[in-house]
Design an enzyme around this catalytic site. Structure first.
Site, short mmCIF file in Angstrom:
data_model
loop_
_atom_site.label_atom_id
_atom_site.label_comp_id
_atom_site.label_asym_id
_atom_site.label_seq_id
_atom_site.Cartn_x
_atom_site.Cartn_y
_atom_site.Cartn_z
N LYS A 65 0.83 -1.19 -0.03
CA LYS A 65 0.14 0.05 0.08
C LYS A 65 0.84 1.34 0.04
CE LYS A 65 -4.45 -1.84 1.88
NZ LYS A 65 -5.33 -1.83 2.93
N ARG A 90 -3.21 -10.15 5.28
CA ARG A 90 -3.54 -9.96 4.17
C ARG A 90 -2.80 -9.52 3.16
NH1 ARG A 90 -6.54 -6.66 0.45
NH2 ARG A 90 -8.31 -7.84 -0.84
#
Length: 294
Positions: A237, A271
């Protein structure tokens, strides 16, 4: 943090997740959720599944590497992502869930959706977990649906939608206090709807600035007071690659670093796009700080 403090705060035994068919996912030690994106516009191009053959190849590789859950998504949640209809989302995810369930019947499949209709159809096709980025905010029927289906539910914190969340980052009482209140109230609503197996996802990158994301990561263990498993979705991210002046393609090492911090602060599920590296991270951190070795 001392080694003893780490042992006291890391990898404490968690509840099990009871899934359809009487199957149980044990969260006594950290687990990995592998990402399978069926979207053409996911922020990390390397995560986009090309076709059914690619889907099954990626899934097999993730499961072989040690992933416990495969997370299937057909609606991109990156900031400013294109909005698609429920029918189009179903067309993307349902054939994939069916194919994965046929090929890997013992795998735990998670459906990444905020729509109750998609969730219901996906569970009928073989999914065992609902992963809802909106925490029920974008579909009023989601909590009742999860309760009726009797599947575990990943409760994430977000404000607005993927199209508007970047403008909704002001937290007058502080981000962590906001999350504690949010999760407290949402968990009560879920339990009232009959949902008993709940995972908390603080929503890194969703309606949070870069500074807020890093503060949240450093204080992640404060969410443990709610007594529920915590999912950390940090993989590649912006909070990983932007401070380093990189792109998502070059953010694997940074992801490993932040996943390590997440584990040390109580994360139970990682995740990720890169399952082997996440499994290695869990193994090394667990061997160093915890009696619970994967």
């Amino acid at each position: 943090m001392s080694a003893q403090a780490a042992k006291d705060t890391c990898f404490s035994p968690r509840q099990t997740l009871r899934c359809p068919g009487g199957r149980v996912l044990n969260l006594a030690s950290p687990q990995v959720m592998g990402i399978l994106n069926l979207t053409p516009d996911s922020f990390f191009a390397g995560s986009r599944v090309a076709d059914n053959t690619d889907l099954l190849h990626r899934a097999e590789a993730m499961l072989t590497a040690g992933a416990s859950i495969l997370d299937v998504g057909g609606y991109s949640s990156r900031p400013g992502a294109e909005h698609i209809s429920e029918d189009e989302e179903k067309q993307r995810v349902l054939p994939a869930v069916e194919a994965l369930h046929r090929a890997f019947p013992e795998a735990f499949l998670s459906i990444d959706t905020f729509r109750s209709g998609v969730a219901c159809a996906a569970v009928a096709a073989g999914a065992s977990i609902i992963n809802d980025i909106s925490g029920g905010e974008l579909d009023a029927a989601m909590f009742a649906t999860a309760g009726q289906l009797q599947v575990p539910y990943v409760l994430m914190h977000m404000r607005g939608t993927p199209q508007t969340m970047k403008q909704l980052t002001h937290y007058p009482d502080g981000l962590v206090l906001e999350l504690v209140r949010y999760f407290r109230d949402k968990v009560a609503q879920l339990r009232a709807a009959g949902v008993t197996d709940i995972i908390l996802d603080p929503g890194f990158g969703f309606a949070k600035t870069a500074t807020q994301n890093h503060e949240l990561l450093s204080r992640l263990r404060e969410l443990q007071l709610l007594g529920l498993p915590i999912l950390a979705g940090l993989s590649r991210k912006a909070m990983v690659y932007k401070p380093l002046g990189l792109t998502p393609d070059a953010a694997l090492s940074g992801t490993v670093a932040l996943n390590t911090i997440a584990l040390l602060n109580g994360a139970t599920l990682l995740r990720v796009h890169d399952v082997p590296e996440a499994m290695q991270t869990i193994r090394l951190v667990s061997n160093t700080f915890s009696p619970f070795s994967p």
